[in-house]
Motif scaffolding. Structure first.
Motif, PDB file in Angstrom:
ATOM      1  N   ALA A 152     -18.638  59.066  88.549  1.00  0.00           N
ATOM      2  CA  ALA A 152     -18.253  58.150  87.739  1.00  0.00           C
ATOM      3  C   ALA A 152     -19.376  57.626  86.807  1.00  0.00           C
ATOM      4  O   ALA A 152     -20.533  57.164  87.431  1.00  0.00           O
ATOM      5  CB  ALA A 152     -17.535  56.788  88.575  1.00  0.00           C
ATOM      6  N   GLY A 153     -19.064  57.426  85.211  1.00  0.00           N
ATOM      7  CA  GLY A 153     -19.743  56.818  84.924  1.00  0.00           C
ATOM      8  C   GLY A 153     -20.825  58.154  83.962  1.00  0.00           C
ATOM      9  O   GLY A 153     -21.541  57.213  82.484  1.00  0.00           O
ATOM     10  N   VAL A 154     -20.443  59.209  83.762  1.00  0.00           N
ATOM     11  CA  VAL A 154     -21.412  60.300  83.754  1.00  0.00           C
ATOM     12  C   VAL A 154     -21.194  60.396  82.171  1.00  0.00           C
ATOM     13  O   VAL A 154     -21.933  60.601  81.116  1.00  0.00           O
ATOM     14  CB  VAL A 154     -22.119  61.246  84.718  1.00  0.00           C
ATOM     15  CG1 VAL A 154     -22.769  62.282  83.514  1.00  0.00           C
ATOM     16  CG2 VAL A 154     -22.309  61.101  85.585  1.00  0.00           C
ATOM     17  N   LEU A 155     -19.906  60.319  81.761  1.00  0.00           N
ATOM     18  CA  LEU A 155     -19.573  60.966  80.607  1.00  0.00           C
ATOM     19  C   LEU A 155     -20.059  59.127  79.614  1.00  0.00           C
ATOM     20  O   LEU A 155     -19.196  59.441  78.645  1.00  0.00           O
ATOM     21  CB  LEU A 155     -17.698  60.959  80.570  1.00  0.00           C
ATOM     22  CG  LEU A 155     -17.829  62.667  81.203  1.00  0.00           C
ATOM     23  CD1 LEU A 155     -15.913  62.741  81.191  1.00  0.00           C
ATOM     24  CD2 LEU A 155     -18.377  63.277  80.085  1.00  0.00           C
ATOM     25  N   ASP A 156     -19.909  58.552  80.712  1.00  0.00           N
ATOM     26  CA  ASP A 156     -20.332  57.218  79.670  1.00  0.00           C
ATOM     27  C   ASP A 156     -22.054  57.033  79.495  1.00  0.00           C
ATOM     28  O   ASP A 156     -21.940  55.580  78.359  1.00  0.00           O
ATOM     29  CB  ASP A 156     -19.803  55.564  80.458  1.00  0.00           C
ATOM     30  CG  ASP A 156     -18.184  55.701  80.338  1.00  0.00           C
ATOM     31  OD1 ASP A 156     -17.208  56.102  80.190  1.00  0.00           O
ATOM     32  OD2 ASP A 156     -17.718  55.549  81.596  1.00  0.00           O
ATOM     33  N   ASP A 157     -22.253  58.490  79.360  1.00  0.00           N
ATOM     34  CA  ASP A 157     -23.408  58.182  79.283  1.00  0.00           C
ATOM     35  C   ASP A 157     -24.577  56.773  79.674  1.00  0.00           C
ATOM     36  O   ASP A 157     -25.435  56.127  78.821  1.00  0.00           O
ATOM     37  CB  ASP A 157     -23.841  57.956  77.351  1.00  0.00           C
ATOM     38  CG  ASP A 157     -25.653  58.257  76.972  1.00  0.00           C
ATOM     39  OD1 ASP A 157     -26.492  58.795  77.806  1.00  0.00           O
ATOM     40  OD2 ASP A 157     -25.581  58.113  75.865  1.00  0.00           O
ATOM     41  N   ASP A 158     -24.550  56.750  81.380  1.00  0.00           N
ATOM     42  CA  ASP A 158     -25.319  55.787  81.647  1.00  0.00           C
ATOM     43  C   ASP A 158     -26.481  56.002  81.355  1.00  0.00           C
ATOM     44  O   ASP A 158     -27.267  57.186  81.371  1.00  0.00           O
ATOM     45  CB  ASP A 158     -24.593  55.281  83.115  1.00  0.00           C
ATOM     46  CG  ASP A 158     -24.605  56.955  84.340  1.00  0.00           C
ATOM     47  OD1 ASP A 158     -25.375  57.502  83.472  1.00  0.00           O
ATOM     48  OD2 ASP A 158     -23.683  56.412  85.570  1.00  0.00           O
ATOM     49  N   SER A 159     -27.361  55.046  82.439  1.00  0.00           N
ATOM     50  CA  SER A 159     -28.918  55.276  82.440  1.00  0.00           C
ATOM     51  C   SER A 159     -28.696  55.654  83.310  1.00  0.00           C
ATOM     52  O   SER A 159     -29.603  56.800  83.284  1.00  0.00           O
ATOM     53  CB  SER A 159     -29.446  53.659  82.960  1.00  0.00           C
ATOM     54  OG  SER A 159     -29.172  53.268  84.070  1.00  0.00           O
ATOM     55  N   ALA A 160     -28.501  56.304  84.551  1.00  0.00           N
ATOM     56  CA  ALA A 160     -28.827  57.070  85.266  1.00  0.00           C
ATOM     57  C   ALA A 160     -28.892  58.500  84.511  1.00  0.00           C
ATOM     58  O   ALA A 160     -29.369  59.756  84.806  1.00  0.00           O
ATOM     59  CB  ALA A 160     -27.831  57.681  86.793  1.00  0.00           C
ATOM     60  N   CYS A 161     -27.304  59.100  83.980  1.00  0.00           N
ATOM     61  CA  CYS A 161     -27.518  60.541  83.524  1.00  0.00           C
ATOM     62  C   CYS A 161     -28.468  60.424  82.716  1.00  0.00           C
ATOM     63  O   CYS A 161     -29.390  61.726  81.982  1.00  0.00           O
ATOM     64  CB  CYS A 161     -25.983  60.736  82.618  1.00  0.00           C
ATOM     65  SG  CYS A 161     -25.156  61.912  81.704  1.00  0.00           S
ATOM     66  N   ARG A 162     -29.153  59.431  81.617  1.00  0.00           N
ATOM     67  CA  ARG A 162     -29.833  59.687  81.273  1.00  0.00           C
ATOM     68  C   ARG A 162     -31.384  59.916  81.218  1.00  0.00           C
ATOM     69  O   ARG A 162     -31.928  60.585  80.428  1.00  0.00           O
ATOM     70  CB  ARG A 162     -29.457  58.161  79.961  1.00  0.00           C
ATOM     71  CG  ARG A 162     -30.981  58.738  78.447  1.00  0.00           C
ATOM     72  CD  ARG A 162     -31.037  57.132  77.730  1.00  0.00           C
ATOM     73  NE  ARG A 162     -29.156  57.752  76.827  1.00  0.00           N
ATOM     74  CZ  ARG A 162     -29.769  58.837  75.772  1.00  0.00           C
ATOM     75  NH1 ARG A 162     -30.770  58.813  75.577  1.00  0.00           N
ATOM     76  NH2 ARG A 162     -28.485  58.321  75.124  1.00  0.00           N
ATOM     77  N   GLU A 163     -31.734  58.970  82.735  1.00  0.00           N
ATOM     78  CA  GLU A 163     -33.299  60.055  82.647  1.00  0.00           C
ATOM     79  C   GLU A 163     -32.348  61.224  83.744  1.00  0.00           C
ATOM     80  O   GLU A 163     -33.915  61.851  83.448  1.00  0.00           O
ATOM     81  CB  GLU A 163     -32.886  59.112  84.247  1.00  0.00           C
ATOM     82  CG  GLU A 163     -33.754  57.319  83.555  1.00  0.00           C
ATOM     83  CD  GLU A 163     -35.246  57.504  83.063  1.00  0.00           C
ATOM     84  OE1 GLU A 163     -35.865  58.116  83.102  1.00  0.00           O
ATOM     85  OE2 GLU A 163     -34.729  56.838  81.777  1.00  0.00           O
ATOM     86  N   ALA A 164     -31.958  61.555  84.074  1.00  0.00           N
ATOM     87  CA  ALA A 164     -31.660  63.119  84.364  1.00  0.00           C
ATOM     88  C   ALA A 164     -31.808  63.680  83.324  1.00  0.00           C
ATOM     89  O   ALA A 164     -32.861  64.855  83.598  1.00  0.00           O
ATOM     90  CB  ALA A 164     -30.199  63.484  85.502  1.00  0.00           C
ATOM     91  N   ALA A 165     -31.001  63.795  81.783  1.00  0.00           N
ATOM     92  CA  ALA A 165     -31.077  64.287  81.150  1.00  0.00           C
ATOM     93  C   ALA A 165     -32.523  64.233  80.051  1.00  0.00           C
ATOM     94  O   ALA A 165     -32.390  65.396  79.914  1.00  0.00           O
ATOM     95  CB  ALA A 165     -30.066  63.929  79.981  1.00  0.00           C
ATOM     96  N   LYS A 166     -33.369  63.755  80.735  1.00  0.00           N
ATOM     97  CA  LYS A 166     -34.844  63.397  80.476  1.00  0.00           C
ATOM     98  C   LYS A 166     -35.248  64.766  80.972  1.00  0.00           C
ATOM     99  O   LYS A 166     -36.382  65.033  80.898  1.00  0.00           O
ATOM    100  CB  LYS A 166     -35.815  61.982  80.255  1.00  0.00           C
ATOM    101  CG  LYS A 166     -36.950  61.550  78.911  1.00  0.00           C
ATOM    102  CD  LYS A 166     -37.277  61.010  79.276  1.00  0.00           C
ATOM    103  CE  LYS A 166     -38.301  60.901  78.463  1.00  0.00           C
ATOM    104  NZ  LYS A 166     -39.129  59.112  78.596  1.00  0.00           N
ATOM    105  N   ARG A 167     -35.020  64.578  81.712  1.00  0.00           N
ATOM    106  CA  ARG A 167     -36.026  65.639  83.067  1.00  0.00           C
ATOM    107  C   ARG A 167     -35.691  66.710  82.464  1.00  0.00           C
ATOM    108  O   ARG A 167     -35.812  67.817  83.802  1.00  0.00           O
ATOM    109  CB  ARG A 167     -35.985  65.438  84.639  1.00  0.00           C
ATOM    110  CG  ARG A 167     -36.537  63.690  84.684  1.00  0.00           C
ATOM    111  CD  ARG A 167     -36.497  63.968  85.962  1.00  0.00           C
ATOM    112  NE  ARG A 167     -35.806  63.740  86.915  1.00  0.00           N
ATOM    113  CZ  ARG A 167     -34.670  63.131  86.955  1.00  0.00           C
ATOM    114  NH1 ARG A 167     -35.086  61.383  86.927  1.00  0.00           N
ATOM    115  NH2 ARG A 167     -33.349  62.571  88.188  1.00  0.00           N
ATOM    116  N   PHE A 168     -34.216  67.205  82.294  1.00  0.00           N
ATOM    117  CA  PHE A 168     -33.276  68.010  82.245  1.00  0.00           C
ATOM    118  C   PHE A 168     -33.146  68.345  83.142  1.00  0.00           C
ATOM    119  O   PHE A 168     -32.890  69.839  83.487  1.00  0.00           O
ATOM    120  CB  PHE A 168     -34.100  69.639  81.523  1.00  0.00           C
ATOM    121  CG  PHE A 168     -33.917  69.578  80.164  1.00  0.00           C
ATOM    122  CD1 PHE A 168     -34.196  68.521  79.203  1.00  0.00           C
ATOM    123  CD2 PHE A 168     -35.060  70.618  79.020  1.00  0.00           C
ATOM    124  CE1 PHE A 168     -34.101  68.411  77.727  1.00  0.00           C
ATOM    125  CE2 PHE A 168     -34.980  70.574  77.813  1.00  0.00           C
ATOM    126  CZ  PHE A 168     -34.197  69.698  77.261  1.00  0.00           C
ATOM    127  N   GLY A 169     -32.829  67.990  84.340  1.00  0.00           N
ATOM    128  CA  GLY A 169     -32.854  67.761  85.506  1.00  0.00           C
ATOM    129  C   GLY A 169     -30.662  68.395  85.931  1.00  0.00           C
ATOM    130  O   GLY A 169     -30.179  67.865  84.727  1.00  0.00           O
TER     131      GLY A 169
END
Length: 247
Positions: A152-169
């Motif tokens: 939930a919330g990942v498709l809304d570009d939440d902060s947790a998703c953005r931090e994971a994306a910054k790590r390419f995780g």
């Protein structure tokens, strides 16, 4: 291309390379226009462009549409940690590194069907992650998650998703296992355009498959880094054979 033209464009590339590596032309400096350079070397613009293509493929020169050819600034390398499936924490935490993240829903094609072990046409969440330092792209990731497994919330570009994306995780649920396949290859046309590299440059491509404890694929990621901008580190753990130690 005739042999004489081939030799001439390589001579020009050698001369420009020497000027760049010796510091006569500085990182970030714009080269003279192609017309000026062609006149200087007494060749056609076609031959001159072949010479520039050699330097672009080596990562020494970057062509920016509408602006010209520039000497590429020396870029620090990213560190991707195999097994973790992410950039190392210090690299990812660098404030100069930023990420452009876009998400959409796609239907699984033949390739994604194989990677994620889902029926053709299954809905998937697709995340496109492009990392930058300053104006220079460092890496591209396309991450796919079965639509029913997206937190939930990942498709809304939440902060947790953005931090994971910054790590390419891994963006989805924490996996039980991660398998990474690493290869060096030429970039696709799309990768060359997005990463601003020549078509003859090498990219380090990583296919990362994350599975849960039941063996279901919960995420598939396709990562591409310009070869000269990334180091990949894998750590091997020594396993003690208990049969030998009990003797």
């Amino acid at each position: 291309m005739t042999g004489s033209v081939t030799a001439r464009h390589r001579d020009i590339a050698d001369d420009l390379r020497h000027q760049i590596t010796s510091g006569r032309i500085q990182p970030g400096e714009r080269l003279p226009s192609e017309t000026v350079l062609a006149n200087r070397y007494a060749v056609s613009t076609v031959t001159l462009r072949h010479a520039l293509a050699v330097l672009q493929g080596e990562g020494l020169v970057e062509k920016i549409h509408g602006k010209g050819n520039f000497v590429r600034r020396r870029l620090r390398k990213l560190l991707y940690v195999g097994g973790w499936g992410t950039l190392d924490p210090r690299t990812a935490a660098d404030p100069t590194l930023r990420i452009i993240l876009r998400s959409t829903t796609v239907l699984a094609d033949a390739h994604l069907t194989t990677l994620l072990r889902v029926p053709a046409g299954s809905p998937l969440a697709e995340f496109s992650c492009l990392s930058f330092e300053g104006g220079s792209p460092y890496g591209l990731a396309r991450i796919y998650i079965p639509r029913d497994l997206v937190p939930a919330g990942v498709l809304d570009d939440d902060s947790a998703c953005r931090e994971a994306a910054k790590r390419f995780g891994v963006l989805g649920v924490p996996p039980a296992a991660v398998r990474e396949t690493v290869s060096a290859r030429s970039p696709t046309a799309d990768e060359a355009s997005v990463l601003r590299i020549g078509s003859t440059a090498a990219v380090l491509a990583i296919t990362r498959i994350a599975t849960d404890s039941a063996g279901r694929v919960v995420e598939a990621a396709l990562l591409a880094f310009p070869g000269e901008r990334v180091d990949v580190v894998f750590t091997t753990h020594h396993v003690i054979d208990e049969r030998q130690t009990s003797r």
